[in-house]
Scaffold this motif. Sequence first.
Motif, short mmCIF file in Angstrom:
data_model
loop_
_atom_site.label_atom_id
_atom_site.label_comp_id
_atom_site.label_asym_id
_atom_site.label_seq_id
_atom_site.Cartn_x
_atom_site.Cartn_y
_atom_site.Cartn_z
N HIS A 124 0.81 -1.22 0.00
CA HIS A 124 0.00 0.00 0.00
C HIS A 124 0.85 1.27 0.00
O HIS A 124 0.44 2.28 -0.55
CB HIS A 124 -1.02 0.00 1.14
CG HIS A 124 -0.49 0.40 2.47
ND1 HIS A 124 0.08 -0.48 3.35
CD2 HIS A 124 -0.46 1.60 3.07
CE1 HIS A 124 0.45 0.16 4.43
NE2 HIS A 124 0.13 1.43 4.30
N VAL A 125 2.05 1.22 0.56
CA VAL A 125 2.91 2.41 0.57
C VAL A 125 3.34 2.76 -0.86
O VAL A 125 3.22 3.92 -1.29
CB VAL A 125 4.15 2.19 1.47
CG1 VAL A 125 5.12 3.35 1.36
CG2 VAL A 125 3.72 1.97 2.91
N ARG A 126 3.79 1.77 -1.61
CA ARG A 126 4.20 2.01 -3.00
C ARG A 126 3.01 2.39 -3.87
O ARG A 126 3.11 3.27 -4.73
CB ARG A 126 4.91 0.77 -3.56
CG ARG A 126 5.33 0.91 -4.99
CD ARG A 126 6.48 1.93 -5.16
NE ARG A 126 6.84 2.00 -6.58
CZ ARG A 126 6.89 3.12 -7.27
NH1 ARG A 126 6.64 4.28 -6.69
NH2 ARG A 126 7.21 3.10 -8.55
N LEU A 127 1.87 1.77 -3.64
CA LEU A 127 0.67 2.10 -4.40
C LEU A 127 0.23 3.53 -4.14
O LEU A 127 -0.26 4.22 -5.03
CB LEU A 127 -0.45 1.11 -4.09
CG LEU A 127 -0.21 -0.30 -4.62
CD1 LEU A 127 -1.23 -1.27 -4.02
CD2 LEU A 127 -0.26 -0.33 -6.13
N GLN A 128 0.42 4.01 -2.92
CA GLN A 128 0.11 5.40 -2.58
C GLN A 128 1.00 6.35 -3.39
O GLN A 128 0.53 7.37 -3.90
CB GLN A 128 0.30 5.63 -1.08
CG GLN A 128 -0.08 7.01 -0.59
CD GLN A 128 -1.56 7.12 -0.29
OE1 GLN A 128 -2.19 6.15 0.07
NE2 GLN A 128 -2.10 8.30 -0.43
N GLN A 129 2.27 6.00 -3.52
CA GLN A 129 3.20 6.82 -4.31
C GLN A 129 2.78 6.84 -5.79
O GLN A 129 2.82 7.88 -6.44
CB GLN A 129 4.62 6.29 -4.16
CG GLN A 129 5.17 6.42 -2.77
CD GLN A 129 6.46 5.62 -2.57
OE1 GLN A 129 6.80 4.74 -3.36
NE2 GLN A 129 7.16 5.91 -1.48
N ILE A 130 2.40 5.70 -6.31
CA ILE A 130 1.97 5.61 -7.71
C ILE A 130 0.69 6.42 -7.92
O ILE A 130 0.56 7.16 -8.90
CB ILE A 130 1.78 4.14 -8.12
CG1 ILE A 130 3.12 3.42 -8.14
CG2 ILE A 130 1.08 4.04 -9.47
CD1 ILE A 130 3.03 1.92 -8.25
N LYS A 131 -0.24 6.30 -6.97
CA LYS A 131 -1.49 7.05 -7.08
C LYS A 131 -1.22 8.55 -7.08
O LYS A 131 -1.87 9.31 -7.82
CB LYS A 131 -2.45 6.69 -5.95
CG LYS A 131 -3.81 7.38 -6.08
CD LYS A 131 -4.74 6.96 -4.97
CE LYS A 131 -6.12 7.51 -5.12
NZ LYS A 131 -6.24 8.91 -5.42
N GLY A 139 -9.92 1.93 -0.47
CA GLY A 139 -8.91 1.93 -1.52
C GLY A 139 -7.70 2.79 -1.16
O GLY A 139 -7.65 3.43 -0.11
N ILE A 140 -6.74 2.78 -2.04
CA ILE A 140 -5.51 3.56 -1.84
C ILE A 140 -5.88 5.04 -1.70
O ILE A 140 -6.60 5.60 -2.52
CB ILE A 140 -4.54 3.36 -3.01
CG1 ILE A 140 -4.09 1.90 -3.09
CG2 ILE A 140 -3.34 4.29 -2.91
CD1 ILE A 140 -3.34 1.39 -1.88
N GLY A 141 -5.41 5.65 -0.61
CA GLY A 141 -5.67 7.06 -0.35
C GLY A 141 -6.94 7.33 0.44
O GLY A 141 -7.15 8.45 0.91
N SER A 142 -7.79 6.33 0.62
CA SER A 142 -9.06 6.56 1.34
C SER A 142 -8.83 6.90 2.80
O SER A 142 -9.68 7.55 3.42
CB SER A 142 -9.97 5.34 1.23
OG SER A 142 -9.38 4.22 1.86
N ASN A 143 -7.70 6.51 3.35
CA ASN A 143 -7.40 6.81 4.74
C ASN A 143 -7.16 8.31 4.97
O ASN A 143 -7.12 8.77 6.10
CB ASN A 143 -6.18 6.02 5.22
CG ASN A 143 -4.96 6.26 4.37
OD1 ASN A 143 -5.04 6.30 3.14
ND2 ASN A 143 -3.82 6.41 5.00
N GLU A 144 -7.03 9.06 3.90
CA GLU A 144 -6.83 10.51 4.01
C GLU A 144 -8.15 11.28 3.94
O GLU A 144 -8.16 12.51 3.91
CB GLU A 144 -5.90 10.99 2.89
CG GLU A 144 -4.52 10.38 2.97
CD GLU A 144 -3.62 10.79 1.83
OE1 GLU A 144 -4.09 11.52 0.93
OE2 GLU A 144 -2.46 10.38 1.84
#
Length: 105
Positions: free
Chosen positions: A70-77, A91-96
Amino acid sequence: MGLNPAWRSALLHTIFSTSWAEGDAIDSIMGKVNQNMITLRSLAPHSGAYFNEASLVEPHPLQAFFGDHHVRLQQIKAIYDPIDMFVVRGGIGSNEWDAELVCKL
């Protein structure tokens, strides 16, 4: 990369479901579903969940769905979606975002 690496070494894939009669209290039923998830995770704490078959009340969605990726996917997103146009629950970024995905935290 978008799949939890736990899937690569999984021994089995388990799905459980429930149903209820019209008029039953959904909170009670969701409590039972949550208890089942807790029990399964205690048996396999480093396991995960497949995003399209997961519970909407997954307590740790990023870890369950994406694991350490999830860390790398956050960077890609951040590269391909810098204004967070595509946000989905769990999903990726939903925690924000807030629980309704309306306001960024």
